[in-house]
Scaffold this motif. Structure first.
Motif, PDB file in Angstrom:
ATOM      1  N   ALA A 176       0.882  -1.249   0.068  1.00 18.48           N
ATOM      2  CA  ALA A 176      -0.062   0.117  -0.010  1.00 18.48           C
ATOM      3  C   ALA A 176       0.880   1.055   0.010  1.00 18.48           C
ATOM      4  N   CYS A 177       1.919   1.263   0.641  1.00 13.31           N
ATOM      5  CA  CYS A 177       3.038   2.197   0.750  1.00 13.31           C
ATOM      6  C   CYS A 177       3.565   2.523  -0.524  1.00 13.31           C
ATOM      7  N   GLN A 178       3.862   1.352  -1.232  1.00 13.56           N
ATOM      8  CA  GLN A 178       4.575   1.508  -2.454  1.00 13.56           C
ATOM      9  C   GLN A 178       3.676   2.053  -3.435  1.00 13.56           C
ATOM     10  N   LYS A 179       2.514   1.732  -3.638  1.00 13.77           N
ATOM     11  CA  LYS A 179       1.727   2.113  -4.578  1.00 13.77           C
ATOM     12  C   LYS A 179       1.158   3.531  -4.325  1.00 13.77           C
ATOM     13  N   TYR A 180       1.045   3.935  -3.073  1.00 13.04           N
ATOM     14  CA  TYR A 180       0.651   5.408  -2.971  1.00 13.04           C
ATOM     15  C   TYR A 180       1.721   6.454  -3.221  1.00 13.04           C
ATOM     16  N   VAL A 181       3.212   5.782  -3.030  1.00 11.57           N
ATOM     17  CA  VAL A 181       4.082   6.642  -3.444  1.00 11.57           C
ATOM     18  C   VAL A 181       4.447   6.870  -5.017  1.00 11.57           C
ATOM     19  N   GLU A 182       4.147   5.687  -5.557  1.00 13.50           N
ATOM     20  CA  GLU A 182       4.668   5.626  -6.712  1.00 13.50           C
ATOM     21  C   GLU A 182       3.427   6.119  -7.790  1.00 13.50           C
ATOM     22  N   ASP A 183       2.329   6.321  -7.168  1.00 15.83           N
ATOM     23  CA  ASP A 183       1.312   6.826  -8.031  1.00 15.83           C
ATOM     24  C   ASP A 183       1.256   8.263  -7.924  1.00 15.83           C
ATOM     25  N   SER A 184       2.214   8.884  -7.066  1.00 13.84           N
ATOM     26  CA  SER A 184       1.974  10.178  -6.758  1.00 13.84           C
ATOM     27  C   SER A 184       2.562  11.140  -7.810  1.00 13.84           C
ATOM     28  N   ASP A 185       2.030  12.325  -8.060  1.00 14.06           N
ATOM     29  CA  ASP A 185       2.628  13.230  -9.082  1.00 14.06           C
ATOM     30  C   ASP A 185       3.154  14.297  -8.398  1.00 14.06           C
ATOM     31  N   CYS A 186       3.701  14.267  -7.157  1.00 15.16           N
ATOM     32  CA  CYS A 186       4.444  15.246  -6.758  1.00 15.16           C
ATOM     33  C   CYS A 186       5.044  14.595  -5.347  1.00 15.16           C
ATOM     34  N   LEU A 187       6.275  14.302  -5.677  1.00  9.69           N
ATOM     35  CA  LEU A 187       7.180  13.663  -4.586  1.00  9.69           C
ATOM     36  C   LEU A 187       7.920  14.900  -3.880  1.00  9.69           C
ATOM     37  N   ILE A 188       7.864  14.826  -2.686  1.00  9.81           N
ATOM     38  CA  ILE A 188       8.346  16.009  -1.959  1.00  9.81           C
ATOM     39  C   ILE A 188       9.638  15.478  -1.186  1.00  9.81           C
ATOM     40  N   MET A 189      10.745  15.360  -1.554  1.00  7.26           N
ATOM     41  CA  MET A 189      11.785  14.429  -0.726  1.00  7.26           C
ATOM     42  C   MET A 189      12.650  15.572   0.186  1.00  7.26           C
ATOM     43  N   LEU A 190      12.459  15.471   1.349  1.00  8.14           N
ATOM     44  CA  LEU A 190      13.064  16.501   2.400  1.00  8.14           C
ATOM     45  C   LEU A 190      14.197  15.595   2.964  1.00  8.14           C
ATOM     46  N   GLY A 191      15.274  16.101   2.815  1.00  2.48           N
ATOM     47  CA  GLY A 191      16.567  15.495   3.422  1.00  2.48           C
ATOM     48  C   GLY A 191      16.954  13.965   3.128  1.00  2.48           C
ATOM     49  N   THR A 192      16.414  13.580   1.843  1.00  2.00           N
ATOM     50  CA  THR A 192      16.536  12.303   1.319  1.00  2.00           C
ATOM     51  C   THR A 192      17.671  11.924   0.651  1.00  2.00           C
ATOM     52  N   PHE A 193      18.147  10.692   1.114  1.00  2.00           N
ATOM     53  CA  PHE A 193      19.249  10.253   0.503  1.00  2.00           C
ATOM     54  C   PHE A 193      18.980   9.056  -0.559  1.00  2.00           C
ATOM     55  N   ILE A 194      19.081   9.230  -1.833  1.00  2.00           N
ATOM     56  CA  ILE A 194      18.748   8.717  -3.021  1.00  2.00           C
ATOM     57  C   ILE A 194      19.693   7.721  -3.332  1.00  2.00           C
ATOM     58  N   THR A 195      19.500   6.582  -2.507  1.00  2.00           N
ATOM     59  CA  THR A 195      20.352   5.209  -2.237  1.00  2.00           C
ATOM     60  C   THR A 195      19.915   4.054  -3.104  1.00  2.00           C
ATOM     61  N   ASP A 196      20.589   3.310  -3.352  1.00  2.00           N
ATOM     62  CA  ASP A 196      20.011   1.986  -3.965  1.00  2.00           C
ATOM     63  C   ASP A 196      19.164   1.093  -2.834  1.00  2.00           C
ATOM     64  N   VAL A 197      19.346   1.496  -1.742  1.00  2.00           N
ATOM     65  CA  VAL A 197      18.202   0.854  -0.793  1.00  2.00           C
ATOM     66  C   VAL A 197      17.081   1.579  -0.825  1.00  2.00           C
ATOM     67  N   PHE A 198      17.103   2.883  -0.835  1.00  2.00           N
ATOM     68  CA  PHE A 198      15.810   3.687  -0.878  1.00  2.00           C
ATOM     69  C   PHE A 198      15.170   3.382  -2.099  1.00  2.00           C
ATOM     70  N   LEU A 199      15.640   3.163  -3.194  1.00  2.00           N
ATOM     71  CA  LEU A 199      15.284   2.688  -4.326  1.00  2.00           C
ATOM     72  C   LEU A 199      14.805   1.049  -4.420  1.00  2.00           C
ATOM     73  N   GLY A 200      14.924   0.309  -3.376  1.00  2.00           N
ATOM     74  CA  GLY A 200      14.602  -0.852  -3.373  1.00  2.00           C
ATOM     75  C   GLY A 200      15.619  -1.908  -4.214  1.00  2.00           C
ATOM     76  N   GLN A 201      16.912  -1.305  -4.352  1.00  2.00           N
ATOM     77  CA  GLN A 201      17.687  -2.126  -5.255  1.00  2.00           C
ATOM     78  C   GLN A 201      17.121  -1.880  -6.615  1.00  2.00           C
ATOM     79  N   TYR A 202      16.703  -0.723  -7.057  1.00  2.00           N
ATOM     80  CA  TYR A 202      16.185  -0.389  -8.273  1.00  2.00           C
ATOM     81  C   TYR A 202      14.980  -0.881  -8.923  1.00  2.00           C
ATOM     82  N   THR A 203      14.055  -1.084  -7.685  1.00  2.00           N
ATOM     83  CA  THR A 203      12.872  -1.583  -8.134  1.00  2.00           C
ATOM     84  C   THR A 203      11.945  -0.609  -7.892  1.00  2.00           C
ATOM     85  N   ALA A 204      12.299   0.558  -7.719  1.00  2.00           N
ATOM     86  CA  ALA A 204      11.603   1.768  -7.584  1.00  2.00           C
ATOM     87  C   ALA A 204      10.870   2.369  -8.927  1.00  2.00           C
TER      88      ALA A 204
END
Length: 549
Positions: free
Chosen positions: A265-293
C-alpha cells in the motif's frame, strides 16, 4: 594554566554537552585517556575498536554528538569501518586518537604501530571525515579543536583529532579571539524562485506525498517537516534510514518506502504520486529498493543540505532549514479527504491455537511488535533483522536505529551500548543475525561491566541468510554456537533458546520484567525469511548472480 588534555574534555563536556565517550586504550593514547578519566565525561571502555565506532555513532544519533577515543593505527585503523558507516549516514562522531610524539616525528624511527609515514592514519581518516587535524603546536591547538568540532556539527559527519602523547600534558595558549561560527544564508532570489515554483507544482498536483528522510533528524528540523505536513494535510512516508523520525502512529504516516521492498500500500501510494516532496532524502540503492522503484523524476521536489531541485531544474545557494521555514509559510492549498491507505493496525495477541506453532521470520516480528512499548528503542543489524522490521510501528521519534544505507554487519550489539548511554529511559531491543552476532556480540561483556540491560534477539537461521538469497555456497556457512552460553561466559544476565511462538512471547515477558541482560536465541528455519528480504535477495541475485541473469 590549563593543559591541552584538560581543556579538550572540558570543552566537549561544557560547550558540546557530551556526557559519554567510548574507547579502547593503547600506549600512545594513555596520557589522553588519563585526562579523559579525570574529566566529567564518563568513559565506556569497549572490547574492540569497531565496536567503539558503532557505539559512538548510535550515541550521536540519539544525543547529537558522539566521541570515540583510540590509540594510534592499530586502534584507529581498526575503527575505520564503523567511522565510514557514520560518514556515509551523516552521524556526527568526533574521533580522538593518540599519536607519536613531536620528537618521534622529527627523528622518524621505525616506531611500533607506524605503517608507512606518521601521517598515514590521518590521511586514511581524511576519506571518512569532514575535518581532521594533528595537534602539533599548543599555540594553535584550541583553534584546531574548535574548527574540527564545529565542522562536525555543521555537516553532521565525523571529524578526526590526533594528539601526540607528549603534547596532551602541555599548557595551551588560548587564542586572543575565538573563531566565529559562520551562519550560512540562502541567496534570496534563488530561494524565492524555488519556493514559488514548488508551491505552484504542489498546488497543481493531485496526490502529493512527503518522503521524510534522515537529514531532517540529523539537523534537528524534523518538527518543521511534520508541521509542514500537518498544515497542508500532506501524507508522509519514511525510509529505512529515517524510520521512526516521524511517529509511526501519526494519522498522516503511510509507512516505510523502499521501492519494491516496501509494504504494497505504501509503495503504490508513493509511486502513484504526481508530486514527490523529498526532504533530506538520501537517494540510495536501498531507498530505491535495489532499483525496483518506479519514481518519476520530473515530478520530484528534492530539498537536502546539499541540493535543491524541482524535476531537472536545480537551484543554487539554498540553505536547508531556511527553505523548510519558507515552505511552511507558502501559499499552498490545504488538502482534504485524505484516507490513509496503510494506517497503523491493531496488533492481535497470540491465540491459544498458535502457541505451539514453530517460529518464522514474519511471526517473530509480529510477536516482537506486541512487546515494544512507549520509549523502547529498536536497533537492527543488517539483513532480515532490518528488513523484517519494516512493518513494525514505533510511537516516538528516534526509537529505531540501524545502518540502513551502509549496511555493515555487527552494528546492533555495540550500538545498543551507545543507545543505552545516550537514553536511559525505556528498554533497548537489539535484533541481530547469528553471523553478525559472531562479529561483535561479545560487547555484551561491556554491557555487563556498566550495568546495562539490553534485550538481544539473535535470529539463528544457520549462517549468512541474506547472502543465500543472492548467491549460495559454503561461504555462507558459519560455525554453530550455543548462544545461550554467552551469559555464562560474561557472568551476567540470562539467556534462553526459543523455537515456538509461545516460547518467544514468554521470553520477551521475562526479559521486560528483569532489569538485566537478556539474550534470546530465536531459531528460524534455514531458508525462512521475511517477504522484504526475499524480494531484496531476488533483485540482488539478478544483479550479482550471472546464473540468475
Amino acid at each position: 594554566m590549563q593543559t591541552l588534555g584538560a581543556y579538550l574534555f572540558e570543552y566537549l563536556y561544557k560547550e558540546k554537552k557530551i556526557r559519554h565517550a567510548f574507547g579502547l586504550p593503547g600506549d600512545f593514547a594513555l596520557p589522553t585517556f588519563r585526562w579523559l578519566e579525570q574529566s566529567q565525561i564518563e568513559l565506556i571502555t569497549m572490547t574492540h575498536e569497531p565496536s567503539v565506532g558503532f557505539a559512538a555513532d548510535s550515541y550521536a544519533r540519539i544525543h547529537g554528538l558522539g566521541l570515540a577515543c583510540v590509540t594510534y593505527c592499530v586502534g584507529g585503523l581498526n575503527m575505520v569501518n564503523s567511522i565510514a558507516c557514520a560518514y556515509a549516514e551523516k552521524s556526527p562522531v568526533i574521533v580522538i586518537s593518540g599519536g607519536p610524539s613531536i620528537l618521534d616525528r622529527k627523528r622518524d624511527p621505525l616506531l611500533h604501530h607506524k605503517v608507512k609515514t606518521f601521517d598515514t592514519q590521518r590521511r586514511i581518516f581524511e576519506e571518512v571525515t569532514c575535518a581532521n587535524t594533528i595537534l602539533l603546536d599548543p599555540k594553535t591547538a584550541v583553534a584546531e579543536i574548535m574548527r574540527v568540532v564545529e565542522t562536525v556539527q555543521a555537516e553532521c559527519r565525523p571529524g578526526y583529532i590526533e594528539i601526540p602523547y607528549d603534547l596532551v600534558d602541555l599548557p595551551i595558549v588560548l587564542p586572543s579571539s575565538m573563531p566565529v561560527t559562520i551562519v550560512s544564508t540562502s541567496d534570496t532570489e534563488s530561494l524565492d524562485l524555488f519556493i514559488s515554483e514548488i508551491t505552484a507544482h504542489i498546488n497543481q498536483s493531485k496526490q502529493p506525498v512527503i518522503i521524510a528522510d534522515v537529514e531532517l533528524q540529523r539537523h534537528g528540523v524534523t518538527d518543521k517537516a511534520i508541521a509542514f505536513a500537518e498544515r497542508f494535510s500532506i501524507p508522509l512516508v519514511a525510509t529505512l534510514l529515517s524510520k521512526s523520525i516521524i511517529p509511526e502512529t501519526h494519522p498522516l504516516y503511510i509507512g516505510v518506502y523502499s521501492g519494491g521492498l516496501s509494504e504494497a500500500a505504501c509503495q503504490k501510494y508513493v509511486e502513484d504520486s504526481d508530486c514527490l516532496i523529498m526532504l533530506g532524502t538520501f537517494i540510495t540503492d536501498v531507498f530505491l529498493g535495489q532499483y525496483t522503484a518506479n519514481l518519476d523524476r520530473k515530478n520530484s521536489i528534492v530539498l537536502t543540505t546539499e541540493s535543491a531541485a524541482l524535476g531537472l531544474h536545480h537551484y543554487s545557494d539554498i540553505v536547508f532549514s531556511e527553505a523548510l521555514d519558507r515552505l511552511s509559510k507558502a501559499a499552498i492549498t490545504k488538502r482534504s479527504g485524505f484516507i490513509n491507505p496503510n494506517p497503523a493496525r491493531e496488533l492481535m495477541p497470540l491465540a491459544a491455537s498458535e502457541y505451539n506453532d514453530p517460529l518464522g521470520a514474519e511471526s517473530f516480528f509480529h510477536i516482537l511488535s506486541l512487546h515494544i512499548g512507549q520509549g523502547s528503542t529498536l536497533i537492527c543489524d543488517t539483513g532480515d533483522a532490518l528488513l523484517g522490521a519494516i512493518g513494525i510501528r514505533t510511537t516516538a521519534s528516534k526509537n529505531f536505529l540501524s545502518d540502513a544505507y551502509y549496511l555493515s554487519m555487527g552494528f546492533a550489539v555495540p550500538a545498543s551500548i551507545g543507545a543505552l548511554a545516550g537514553n536511559k529511559e525505556g528498554r533497548v531491543f537489539a535484533i541481530v543475525g547469528d553471523g553478525a552476532f559472531q562479529m561483535t556480540g561479545m560487547e555484551l561483556s561491556t554491557a555487563a561491566k556498566y550495568g546495562m540491560a539490553p534485550i538481544v534477539l539473535i535470529l539463528n537461521n544457520d549462517g549468512y541468510g541474506t547472502q543465500r538469497h543472492i548467491i549460495d555456497g559454503q561461504f555462507n556457512v558459519i560455525t554453530m554456537w550455543d548462544y545461550t552460553k554467552i551469559t555464562d561466559v560474561i557472568q551476567s544476565g540470562f539467556s534462553v533458546k526459543v523455537k515456538t511462538k509461545k516460547q518467544l512471547d514468554d521470553a520477551l515477558l521475562q526479559a521486560l520484567a528483569a532489569n538485566e541482560i537478556a539474550v534470546i536465541e530465536v531459531v528460524i528455519p534455514r531458508d525462512d525469511c521475511s517477504s522484504h528480504l526475499r524480494k531484496m535477495g531476488e533483485q540482488l541475485g539478478k544483479l550479482r548472480n550471472t546464473q540468475k541473469k
